[in-house]
Design an enzyme around this catalytic site. Structure first.
Site, short mmCIF file in Angstrom:
data_model
loop_
_atom_site.label_atom_id
_atom_site.label_comp_id
_atom_site.label_asym_id
_atom_site.label_seq_id
_atom_site.Cartn_x
_atom_site.Cartn_y
_atom_site.Cartn_z
CB THR A 113 27.78 -27.50 -20.07
OG1 THR A 113 26.85 -26.86 -19.19
CG2 THR A 113 29.17 -27.33 -19.51
N GLY A 152 23.25 -34.93 -19.01
CA GLY A 152 22.84 -36.20 -18.46
C GLY A 152 22.10 -37.03 -19.51
CD GLU A 395 19.79 -25.78 -14.77
OE1 GLU A 395 19.80 -27.02 -14.90
OE2 GLU A 395 19.84 -25.00 -15.73
C1 LIG Z 1 23.76 -15.19 -16.24
C2 LIG Z 1 25.04 -15.69 -16.78
C3 LIG Z 1 25.93 -16.19 -15.68
C4 LIG Z 1 25.79 -14.58 -17.46
O1 LIG Z 1 25.28 -14.52 -18.74
P1 LIG Z 1 25.62 -13.26 -19.64
O2 LIG Z 1 25.17 -13.48 -21.00
O3 LIG Z 1 27.04 -12.87 -19.40
O4 LIG Z 1 24.64 -12.24 -19.03
P2 LIG Z 1 25.01 -10.91 -18.29
O5 LIG Z 1 25.70 -10.03 -19.28
O6 LIG Z 1 25.66 -11.21 -17.02
O7 LIG Z 1 23.55 -10.42 -18.05
C5 LIG Z 1 22.84 -9.99 -19.18
C6 LIG Z 1 21.47 -9.64 -18.73
O8 LIG Z 1 20.68 -10.84 -18.83
C7 LIG Z 1 20.07 -11.10 -17.62
N1 LIG Z 1 19.98 -12.56 -17.49
C8 LIG Z 1 21.01 -13.42 -17.45
N2 LIG Z 1 20.55 -14.69 -17.34
C9 LIG Z 1 19.19 -14.58 -17.31
C10 LIG Z 1 18.13 -15.53 -17.20
N3 LIG Z 1 18.37 -16.85 -17.06
N4 LIG Z 1 16.87 -15.09 -17.21
C11 LIG Z 1 16.62 -13.77 -17.31
N5 LIG Z 1 17.57 -12.80 -17.41
C12 LIG Z 1 18.84 -13.22 -17.40
C13 LIG Z 1 20.97 -10.50 -16.58
O9 LIG Z 1 20.23 -10.25 -15.40
C14 LIG Z 1 21.39 -9.23 -17.29
O10 LIG Z 1 20.33 -8.33 -17.20
P3 LIG Z 1 20.71 -6.79 -17.04
O11 LIG Z 1 21.66 -6.46 -18.17
O12 LIG Z 1 21.37 -6.70 -15.70
O13 LIG Z 1 19.40 -6.10 -17.12
C15 LIG Z 1 24.70 -16.85 -17.73
O14 LIG Z 1 25.75 -17.12 -18.59
C16 LIG Z 1 24.30 -18.10 -16.99
O15 LIG Z 1 23.15 -18.23 -16.63
N6 LIG Z 1 25.29 -19.04 -16.75
C17 LIG Z 1 24.98 -20.27 -16.05
C18 LIG Z 1 24.89 -21.41 -17.05
C19 LIG Z 1 23.93 -22.46 -16.57
O16 LIG Z 1 23.07 -22.23 -15.75
N7 LIG Z 1 24.09 -23.67 -17.15
C20 LIG Z 1 23.20 -24.77 -16.89
C21 LIG Z 1 23.38 -25.82 -17.95
S1 LIG Z 1 22.19 -27.12 -17.81
C22 LIG Z 1 22.66 -27.96 -16.39
O17 LIG Z 1 23.56 -27.59 -15.67
C23 LIG Z 1 21.85 -29.14 -16.08
C24 LIG Z 1 22.15 -29.85 -14.96
C25 LIG Z 1 21.36 -31.05 -14.57
C26 LIG Z 1 20.04 -30.55 -14.07
C27 LIG Z 1 19.31 -31.60 -13.38
C28 LIG Z 1 18.02 -31.01 -12.87
C29 LIG Z 1 17.62 -31.63 -11.60
C30 LIG Z 1 16.50 -30.83 -10.99
C31 LIG Z 1 15.95 -31.54 -9.85
C32 LIG Z 1 15.29 -32.90 -10.24
C33 LIG Z 1 14.46 -33.42 -9.17
C34 LIG Z 1 13.47 -32.38 -8.75
C35 LIG Z 1 12.64 -32.91 -7.65
C36 LIG Z 1 11.88 -31.80 -6.97
C37 LIG Z 1 11.77 -32.12 -5.52
O18 LIG Z 1 12.64 -32.87 -5.01
O19 LIG Z 1 10.81 -31.62 -4.89
C1 LIG Z 2 26.43 -33.39 -12.00
C2 LIG Z 2 26.38 -32.38 -13.12
C3 LIG Z 2 25.40 -32.49 -14.10
C4 LIG Z 2 25.35 -31.59 -15.16
N1 LIG Z 2 24.40 -31.75 -16.14
C5 LIG Z 2 24.39 -30.90 -17.18
C6 LIG Z 2 23.43 -31.06 -18.22
O1 LIG Z 2 22.61 -31.98 -18.17
N2 LIG Z 2 23.45 -30.20 -19.28
C7 LIG Z 2 24.37 -29.18 -19.36
O2 LIG Z 2 24.33 -28.42 -20.33
N3 LIG Z 2 25.28 -28.97 -18.36
C8 LIG Z 2 25.31 -29.81 -17.29
N4 LIG Z 2 26.22 -29.63 -16.29
C9 LIG Z 2 27.26 -28.60 -16.45
C10 LIG Z 2 27.03 -27.42 -15.50
O3 LIG Z 2 25.96 -26.63 -15.97
C11 LIG Z 2 28.34 -26.61 -15.48
O4 LIG Z 2 29.31 -27.40 -14.83
C12 LIG Z 2 28.16 -25.30 -14.72
O5 LIG Z 2 27.37 -24.42 -15.48
C13 LIG Z 2 29.50 -24.62 -14.42
O6 LIG Z 2 30.24 -24.44 -15.63
P1 LIG Z 2 31.72 -25.04 -15.71
O7 LIG Z 2 31.71 -26.41 -15.17
O8 LIG Z 2 32.20 -24.81 -17.09
O9 LIG Z 2 32.57 -24.15 -14.70
P2 LIG Z 2 33.12 -22.67 -15.05
O10 LIG Z 2 32.05 -21.85 -15.63
O11 LIG Z 2 34.41 -22.82 -15.77
O12 LIG Z 2 33.41 -22.15 -13.57
C14 LIG Z 2 34.52 -22.69 -12.87
C15 LIG Z 2 34.77 -21.82 -11.68
O13 LIG Z 2 35.07 -20.50 -12.15
C16 LIG Z 2 34.27 -19.54 -11.45
N5 LIG Z 2 33.73 -18.54 -12.36
C17 LIG Z 2 33.32 -18.75 -13.62
N6 LIG Z 2 32.81 -17.62 -14.15
C18 LIG Z 2 32.89 -16.69 -13.17
C19 LIG Z 2 32.51 -15.31 -13.07
N7 LIG Z 2 31.92 -14.68 -14.09
N8 LIG Z 2 32.75 -14.68 -11.90
C20 LIG Z 2 33.31 -15.32 -10.86
N9 LIG Z 2 33.70 -16.61 -10.89
C21 LIG Z 2 33.48 -17.27 -12.02
C22 LIG Z 2 33.06 -20.31 -10.92
O14 LIG Z 2 32.72 -19.72 -9.70
C23 LIG Z 2 33.54 -21.71 -10.80
O15 LIG Z 2 33.91 -21.98 -9.46
C24 LIG Z 2 26.29 -30.53 -15.22
C25 LIG Z 2 27.27 -30.40 -14.23
C26 LIG Z 2 27.32 -31.32 -13.17
C27 LIG Z 2 28.37 -31.16 -12.12
#
Ligand SMILES: CC(C)(COP(=O)(O)OP(=O)(O)OC[C@H]1O[C@@H](n2cnc3c(N)ncnc32)[C@H](O)[C@@H]1OP(=O)(O)O)[C@@H](O)C(=O)NCCC(=O)NCCSC(=O)/C=C/CCCCCCCCCCCCC(=O)O
Ligand SMILES: Cc1cc2nc3c(=O)[nH]c(=O)nc-3n(C[C@H](O)[C@H](O)[C@H](O)COP(=O)(O)OP(=O)(O)OC[C@H]3O[C@@H](n4cnc5c(N)ncnc54)[C@H](O)[C@@H]3O)c2cc1C
Length: 627
Positions: A113, A152, A395
């Site tokens: 991100t 993180g 995620e």
């Molecule tokens: C999917 C998106 C939203 C859009 O991406 P885009 O490029 O625009 O794709 P599309 O054009 O929409 O789709 C293209 C095609 O690709 C397919 N697709 C998309 N994503 C995937 C995928 N991941 N895998 C497979 N295929 C995929 C899609 O279906 C389309 O296919 P088709 O054309 O229809 O055939 C994408 O941009 C997206 O995913 N955005 C979200 C970003 C995101 O997820 N960011 C995360 C950043 S990391 C983060 O947030 C980390 C946070 C901290 C994590 C801490 C973890 C804690 C875990 C728990 C710990 C403790 C566990 C304990 C367990 C217990 O308690 O028991």
């Molecule tokens: C506690 C915490 C820990 C995190 N840890 C990590 C980490 O370790 N590593 C990492 O890489 N990231 C991490 N993240 C980031 C996290 O993955 C992003 O915040 C998340 O993917 C959402 O992206 P954004 O914050 O840019 O919001 P945006 O993508 O800007 O979205 C903002 C709002 O716009 C709306 N929106 C956006 N796109 C669309 C769409 N296509 N259609 C409809 N509505 C839409 C969403 O619904 C959302 O409500 C963390 C976030 C938090 C809160």
């Protein structure tokens, strides 16, 4: 983990009440605890993390996420840094980096991100430009919005991170790829040249996870630092594309699966706290000549809490089921078979949102069910809420993931109408969606949820098609219909959650003792009946339920609450959380909530002295009109 290990951890931790520490002290205390904890935990693990390393990691995540109120700065190391090496590294890269990471010789995070982009991965701006002359990648953050923001542990803890960056070769973009980047000197921990690091500031929760920002100023890394399992860059700059560009998104799917079980865990903790407190708290006098009853005997209290027990079971069963699917698809991907990846992606895009939406709402309900004492940080309900609600966003933000699932559902339905066979968890969409008469059995209600999903998916497809016939572009039609696209995904997710919970319990029922089987199936019945009443509008519209049927459902629900009441405390005790893990004045096993509340209150720094220095400095002159 055995008794001695936990006790030694508790001793090692020697917890100071975090509530009264500064932002900086909280972080420093969390590092102290993490180091001690991992040192102890590490010594208990099989050094040769066997074939299913992720399961072992999951264990470490479970215990880590459990033992820290606000989670550990090491959280990303286990939950994303290591899984990315395993999923995206070549064999030699795995060999080298897994050893260092598992032994905690290095601490990593996952930096995807950016300040300007989170959801739209294809919009990420961090650049990785290949220089064939030096066989290096030049990492650069061209604008402020391209700074990595959120990862993180990134701020002051990690010395390595996976950077998801846009690959450029000879001016051409080749999409987003993972790069292993050392960000701090291993001896001095100073940021390396061309690297800017810092913390993003105080948050609603997760305040010890050390979320940070990272900016690059033409920082060079060697070619072998690109994780090249799914795509490669040869020495001369030739780009070799992977079989599917979305394979680089594999870690996100893994974590989404993990989150479903994490929600089961979080919700179990919260309802253990709230239910135990409800068993010791007595309040009001509905019957004049009787003592104040336990608040757990109020049916409204049972309504708030018992669904949380059942939901934790439902999420756990679904998580284990999804984990099996994840594991088999991972093995298929390893052998180049990709055709089950879309279904896994769609399932994760349904179950991660629904489990986080429900868990967040129910954890808050657990807090609200505890009155004023639930509002105390020492109850550990607010912090649990803070951790759970973060998973709504991270995620993959829930709305966005539900829309992803809708994409798969729409494609499946359109294909079905054209005669293409449906498979796996979407096969039921080919079923008969006309309901002649309401069937109030558990299986009958689950079937009605499937009918609701079929009808919602088919009707939103009709809306899309009508918009496109009217001349709207597919993208504009999609956006206009998006509210009902997410509703269709939710309906599909509900049908999956319910049917998997029921079928997984049925599998286990045969080996349970009759009394245990009876109680656990009562929870299944409660879960199904609760959701039928919650979604009664859909049932009226699509499943031929009548007002008489609703009346029967309401009476059945009330009877189920009464039937579960005698076993309620036993059901949360069965989650088997130690007091150290619950970390709650209200939820301790001995029920001494009032004594613990007072003990915690006395730890407030304000109670160190009877008169605070502000009296003489401000209050007294103010009250004497001399300020
Ligand atoms: C999917 C998106 C939203 C859009 O991406 P885009 O490029 O625009 O794709 P599309 O054009 O929409 O789709 C293209 C095609 O690709 C397919 N697709 C998309 N994503 C995937 C995928 N991941 N895998 C497979 N295929 C995929 C899609 O279906 C389309 O296919 P088709 O054309 O229809 O055939 C994408 O941009 C997206 O995913 N955005 C979200 C970003 C995101 O997820 N960011 C995360 C950043 S990391 C983060 O947030 C980390 C946070 C901290 C994590 C801490 C973890 C804690 C875990 C728990 C710990 C403790 C566990 C304990 C367990 C217990 O308690 O028991
Ligand atoms: C506690 C915490 C820990 C995190 N840890 C990590 C980490 O370790 N590593 C990492 O890489 N990231 C991490 N993240 C980031 C996290 O993955 C992003 O915040 C998340 O993917 C959402 O992206 P954004 O914050 O840019 O919001 P945006 O993508 O800007 O979205 C903002 C709002 O716009 C709306 N929106 C956006 N796109 C669309 C769409 N296509 N259609 C409809 N509505 C839409 C969403 O619904 C959302 O409500 C963390 C976030 C938090 C809160």
């Amino acid at each position: 983990m055995d008794e001695q290990k936990v006790l030694s951890i508790k001793g090692l931790l020697d917890d100071t009440p975090e509530e009264y520490l500064s932002h900086k002290e909280k972080y420093e205390n969390s590092i102290r605890k993490s180091v001690l904890f991992y040192k102890t935990l590490h010594s208990t693990e099989d050094e040769n993390m066997s074939v299913d390393e992720k399961t072992k990691l999951n264990f470490r995540n479970i215990v880590t996420s459990a033992i820290f109120k606000d989670n550990s700065p090491f959280m990303l190391h286990n939950s994303m840094f290591i899984p990315t090496i395993m999923g995206q590294g070549t064999d030699e890269q795995r060999e080298y980096w897994m050893k260092r990471a598992k032994n905690m010789e290095i601490i990593g995070t996952y930096a995807q991100t950016e300040l300007g982009h989170g959801t739209f991965i294809r919009g990420l701006e961090t650049q990785a430009t290949y220089d064939p002359d030096t066989e290096e990648f030049v990492l650069h953050s061209p604008v402020l919005s391209s700074y990595k923001w959120w990862p993180g542990g990134l701020a002051h803890t990690a010395n390595y991170c996976i950077v998801m960056a846009r690959l450029y070769i000879k001016g051409k973009s080749h999409g987003i790829h993972p790069f292993m980047v050392q960000i701090r000197d291993e001896e001095t921990h100073m940021p390396l040249p061309g690297i800017k690091l810092g913390e993003i500031g105080a948050k609603l929760g997760f305040n010890t996870v050390n979320n940070g920002f990272l900016g690059f100023e033409n920082h060079r890394i060697s070619r072998d630092r690109m994780l090249m399992k799914n795509a490669q860059v040869l020495k001369d700059g030739t780009f070799v594309a992977g079989s599917n560009s979305k394979l680089t998104y594999g870690t996100m799917v893994y974590v989404r699966v993990l989150i479903v079980s994490n929600m089961a865990n979080m919700l179990a903790k919260a309802v253990t706290i709230a239910l135990r407190y409800s068993a010791i708290r007595r309040q009001s006098q509905p019957k004049p000549d009787e003592p104040e009853p336990q608040i757990l005997d109020y049916v409204t209290q049972q309504h708030k809490l018992f669904i949380a027990i059942a939901s934790s079971h439902a999420f756990y069963m679904n998580a284990m089921w999804l984990w099996e699917i994840y594991y088999s698809v991972s093995l298929q991907l390893a052998s180049g078979k990709l055709d089950n990846l879309p279904e896994l992606h769609a399932l994760a895009c349904c179950l991660k949102p629904l489990s986080t939406i429900d868990a967040t709402a129910m954890i808050e309900k657990c807090r609200l069910a505890c009155g004023g004492h639930g509002y105390m940080l020492s109850a550990n309900l607010a912090q649990t809420y803070g951790l759970a609600t973060a998973a709504y966003t991270y995620e993959g933000e829930n709305t966005v993931l539900l829309l992803q699932a809708a994409r798969s559902l729409v494609k499946a339905w359109v294909g079905h109408v054209k005669g293409r066979p449906l498979k796996g968890t979407m096969a039921y969409l080919a079923g008969d969606s006309t309901v002649k008469a309401w069937d109030g059995s558990i299986d009958g209600i689950i079937q009605s949820f499937k009918v609701v999903a079929i009808r919602k998916i088919s009707s939103v497809v009709k809306i899309l098609q009508d918009y496109e016939k009217s001349g709207l572009s597919p993208e504009d039609a999609w956006n206009k219909a998006s509210v009902f696209l997410t509703a269709a995904s939710e309906a599909h997710g509900r049908a999956v959650l319910l049917s998997v919970y029921k079928s997984e319990m049925d599998k286990r029922a045969a080996v349970l003792s009759p009394p245990l089987r009876k109680v656990l199936l009562q929870l299944v019945d409660l879960y199904v009946t609760y959701w039928a009443l919650e979604k009664v509008g859909d049932m009226l519209l699509y499943a031929s339920i009548t007002d008489k049927d609703v009346d029967e459902l309401q009476r059945r629900y009330i009877e189920l609450l009464a039937a579960i009441r005698p076993n309620a405390v036993g059901l949360v005790d069965a989650f088997d959380f130690r007091d150290e893990i619950l970390n709650s004045t209200l939820g301790a096993y001995d029920g001494r909530a009032y004594e613990r509340l007072m003990e915690e209150a006395m730890k407030s720094p304000l109670n160190a002295e009877p008169v605070n220095q502000t009296f003489h400095k401000y209050l007294k002159p103010f009250m004497r009109g001399k300020l």
